[in-house]
Write an enzyme that holds these catalytic residues in place. Sequence first.
Site, PDB file in Angstrom:
ATOM      1  N   LYS A 226       0.991  -1.089  -0.165  1.00  0.00           N
ATOM      2  CA  LYS A 226       0.127   0.290  -0.101  1.00  0.00           C
ATOM      3  C   LYS A 226       0.957   0.865  -0.111  1.00  0.00           C
ATOM      4  O   LYS A 226       1.603   0.652   0.776  1.00  0.00           O
ATOM      5  CB  LYS A 226      -1.419   0.575   1.490  1.00  0.00           C
ATOM      6  CG  LYS A 226      -1.895  -1.641   1.189  1.00  0.00           C
ATOM      7  CD  LYS A 226      -2.520  -0.959   2.880  1.00  0.00           C
ATOM      8  CE  LYS A 226      -4.168  -2.554   2.917  1.00  0.00           C
ATOM      9  NZ  LYS A 226      -3.740  -3.328   3.397  1.00  0.00           N
ATOM     10  N   HIS A 227      -0.100   2.308  -0.321  1.00  0.00           N
ATOM     11  CA  HIS A 227       1.333   3.488   0.153  1.00  0.00           C
ATOM     12  C   HIS A 227       0.568   4.151   0.722  1.00  0.00           C
ATOM     13  O   HIS A 227      -0.495   4.665   1.071  1.00  0.00           O
ATOM     14  CB  HIS A 227       0.713   4.334  -1.638  1.00  0.00           C
ATOM     15  CG  HIS A 227       1.779   5.302  -1.918  1.00  0.00           C
ATOM     16  ND1 HIS A 227       1.627   6.787  -0.278  1.00  0.00           N
ATOM     17  CD2 HIS A 227       3.009   5.806  -2.188  1.00  0.00           C
ATOM     18  CE1 HIS A 227       2.979   7.215  -1.359  1.00  0.00           C
ATOM     19  NE2 HIS A 227       3.131   6.961  -2.059  1.00  0.00           N
TER      20      HIS A 227
END
Length: 381
Positions: A226-227
């Site tokens: 994920k960012h």
Amino acid sequence: MASKPLEGITVLALEQAVAAPYCSSRLADAGARVIKIERAEGDFARGYDSAVHGESSYFVWINRGKESIALDLRSEEDRAQLSALVASADVFIQNLAPGATTRLGFGSATLREQHPRLITCDISGYGESGPLHELKAYDLLVQAESGLVAVSGAPGPWGRIGVSICDITAGMNALIGIQQALIQRERTGRGSGVKVSLFDSAAELMTVPYLQARYGAGAPDRVGLKHPSIAPYGAFTCSDGRELVLSIQNEREWASFCERVLLRPDVASDVRFASNTVRTSNRADLESLIRDVFAGLTYAQAVDRLTEAQTAYGAINSVHDLIQHPQLRTRPMNVRGLVAQVPATPYATEWDDSVFVQAPGIDEHGDALRREFEVVSGASI
């Protein structure tokens, strides 16, 4: 083929492992003559593995196109030989233990006094000053010390970044510094000193987490694929079990994704998802919605929708997938009389060779180099 930009430049590399050899190999790619100084037993990276037709994958990767001479720098005779080599060099690179070259009489400042046009590059773990400057530094240790592992991977046990990122980055920074110093020498006629450390290189990579922690709400958590500050930006599983990563970078892309991938244009204006900031805050609800859609699509169907929406995506590939990847550029290289396909340089130039020049054997060019750079009787360092 066009001439290479560093033809006529001689680089002397007193090097081992990864960071300095990475730098000098790229100088060799650009046409420089690179003379590698090794111990009698050779650069210890030669023994990291034997994966490539019996040769080390590390050594094959970053020692192509060099000449090798083995010197015992505890020997007065071999120190005199090194002095003769330095006298004809344009660049001197070293990544020995802190203070080792100075104790041997080959400190960079001394060499530049003796040879004013010489460019020196010292690659160290933690620099040349500060309380930890004498600490041994290898890639994983610096990953840990710099905080890289604290922002990488998924929650749970710590994990290393899967390649020697601190070594590689230090080698790249050394390459940048040397190239700038060569340009500066063209202007001034004088060489200069370049100093690079693995820790500084890793710390520079950590600039965004550092600034977020020092001046913002805090450093990002380890969030896996994920960012930490952009959503949606992560991995999703299709109905046939294949996974992909997708990324939304702005509101135009988000609206198109909702309309053409989710088939839910109303989601774009949902108050929970109307901007990146609120999407990130409501990531659990957002990703649940996206997972439900992708669970009903095969990988091929998902790719068709993502392509129509012009949403950025990428497959989660194995190393074997990389080997078969249609975009992978490789270049042949001779290794022990056999051909190995090696990833090409990540930049394409007019002076690229069609084949990588093989990495040298230990002291393969020693006799020839001793004849070419003959020690003057009575010469001292």
